[in-house]
Motif scaffolding. Structure first.
Motif, short mmCIF file in Angstrom:
data_model
loop_
_atom_site.label_atom_id
_atom_site.label_comp_id
_atom_site.label_asym_id
_atom_site.label_seq_id
_atom_site.Cartn_x
_atom_site.Cartn_y
_atom_site.Cartn_z
N GLU A 58 0.84 -1.20 0.00
CA GLU A 58 0.00 0.00 0.00
C GLU A 58 0.87 1.25 0.00
O GLU A 58 0.60 2.23 -0.71
CB GLU A 58 -0.90 -0.02 1.25
CG GLU A 58 -1.94 1.10 1.26
CD GLU A 58 -2.84 1.03 2.48
OE1 GLU A 58 -3.58 1.99 2.71
OE2 GLU A 58 -2.80 0.02 3.20
N LYS A 59 1.96 1.20 0.81
CA LYS A 59 2.91 2.31 0.85
C LYS A 59 3.58 2.48 -0.51
O LYS A 59 3.74 3.60 -1.01
CB LYS A 59 3.95 2.05 1.94
CG LYS A 59 4.95 3.18 2.12
CD LYS A 59 5.93 2.84 3.23
CE LYS A 59 6.97 3.94 3.40
NZ LYS A 59 7.97 3.60 4.45
N GLU A 61 2.40 1.55 -3.37
CA GLU A 61 1.40 2.03 -4.33
C GLU A 61 1.21 3.54 -4.20
O GLU A 61 1.11 4.26 -5.20
CB GLU A 61 0.07 1.32 -4.08
CG GLU A 61 -0.97 1.59 -5.15
CD GLU A 61 -2.23 0.78 -4.94
OE1 GLU A 61 -3.21 1.02 -5.67
OE2 GLU A 61 -2.26 -0.08 -4.04
N LYS A 62 1.20 4.02 -2.95
CA LYS A 62 1.07 5.47 -2.73
C LYS A 62 2.29 6.20 -3.27
O LYS A 62 2.17 7.28 -3.85
CB LYS A 62 0.90 5.76 -1.24
CG LYS A 62 -0.47 5.39 -0.70
CD LYS A 62 -0.58 5.72 0.79
CE LYS A 62 -1.97 5.36 1.32
NZ LYS A 62 -2.08 5.62 2.77
N ASP A 65 2.00 6.28 -6.94
CA ASP A 65 0.96 7.26 -7.27
C ASP A 65 1.52 8.68 -7.19
O ASP A 65 1.30 9.50 -8.09
CB ASP A 65 -0.21 7.12 -6.28
CG ASP A 65 -1.50 6.80 -7.00
OD1 ASP A 65 -1.45 6.49 -8.19
OD2 ASP A 65 -2.56 6.84 -6.34
N GLN A 66 2.24 8.94 -6.09
CA GLN A 66 2.83 10.27 -5.90
C GLN A 66 3.86 10.56 -6.99
O GLN A 66 3.91 11.68 -7.53
CB GLN A 66 3.48 10.33 -4.51
CG GLN A 66 3.96 11.72 -4.11
CD GLN A 66 2.81 12.68 -3.88
OE1 GLN A 66 1.68 12.27 -3.66
NE2 GLN A 66 3.10 13.96 -3.97
#
Length: 226
Positions: A58-59, A61-62, A65-66
């Motif tokens: 999840e980290k 993926e973030k 994304d960023q």
């Protein structure tokens, strides 16, 4: 009645069988409990690591994304800069073409002499000095003299003040100037540039918003037009 050896041996075997059965049951109970505890601990560890893995991805993926957002923002900024540069280049080309056409103005004596009359009179009004020196191109001296002669009475009548005008016959405007005049007060500290080039630059600056709108359309982010 006394027990025979056979009876004793039989009871011993019976007791050993009972003990062995109890031991086997206890072993099975311990094995079952150990298996249960093992499964519980395994489940706990699996769940813990699953949560850690999910949090990790999840980290990640973030972060991805960023990173994508930053890249997209950079690409958009680069695109905007390219568009702005292309627009500036187009305006520069337009102004350069206008500068090239300035030379054509002085080739028509009638319209150019009329233009000089306006430029000289405007210079008088901007200086508002009793003594004025006019500098022009060497080939324009005669037309500038005519413009000065024509404008002196007009200026005197408008401002109710006398004016003395001298045309500088020692220092002329450079030959690469397309036309127009420069005007100075008596001590030369105040200058009014009314060359064709300076008038073009002034008009380009004043009309730049209108030029941009004509070329590229209205700016949707602009809140005021004046």
């Amino acid at each position: 009645m006394a027990l025979t050896d056979a009876d004793v041996q039989k009871q011993i075997k019976h007791m050993m069988a009972f003990i062995e059965q109890e031991a086997n049951e206890k072993v099975e109970e311990i094995d079952a409990k150990a298996e249960e505890e093992f499964n519980i601990e395994k489940g706990r560890l699996v769940q813990t690591h699953r949560v850690k893995i999910m949090q990790y991805y999840e980290k990640k993926e973030k972060q991805i994304d960023q990173h994508k957002k930053i890249q997209m923002s950079n690409l958009l900024n680069q695109a905007r800069l390219k568009v702005l540069k292309a627009r500036d280049d187009m305006i520069s080309d337009l102004l350069n073409e206008a500068r090239q056409r300035l030379a054509e103005i002085a080739k028509d004596p009638e319209s150019y002499s009329s233009l000089l009359v306006g430029l000289v009179l405007q210079g008088f009004y901007r200086l508002l000095e009793p003594k004025v020196t006019v500098r022009c191109r060497k080939q324009d001296v005669e037309m500038v003299q005519a413009a000065v002669t024509k404008n002196i009475p007009i200026y005197k009548e408008a401002v109710k003040s006398n004016i003395e005008v001298r045309i500088d016959l020692e220092r002329f405007l450079p030959s690469d100037i397309c036309g127009g005049v420069e005007m100075y007060n008596d001590n030369g500290k105040i200058k009014v540039s009314n060359t064709l080039e300076s008038r073009l630059e002034l008009m380009a600056h004043q009309m730049m918003p209108e030029i941009r709108e004509k070329l590229f359309g209205a700016n949707p982010n602009r809140r005021f037009t004046d």
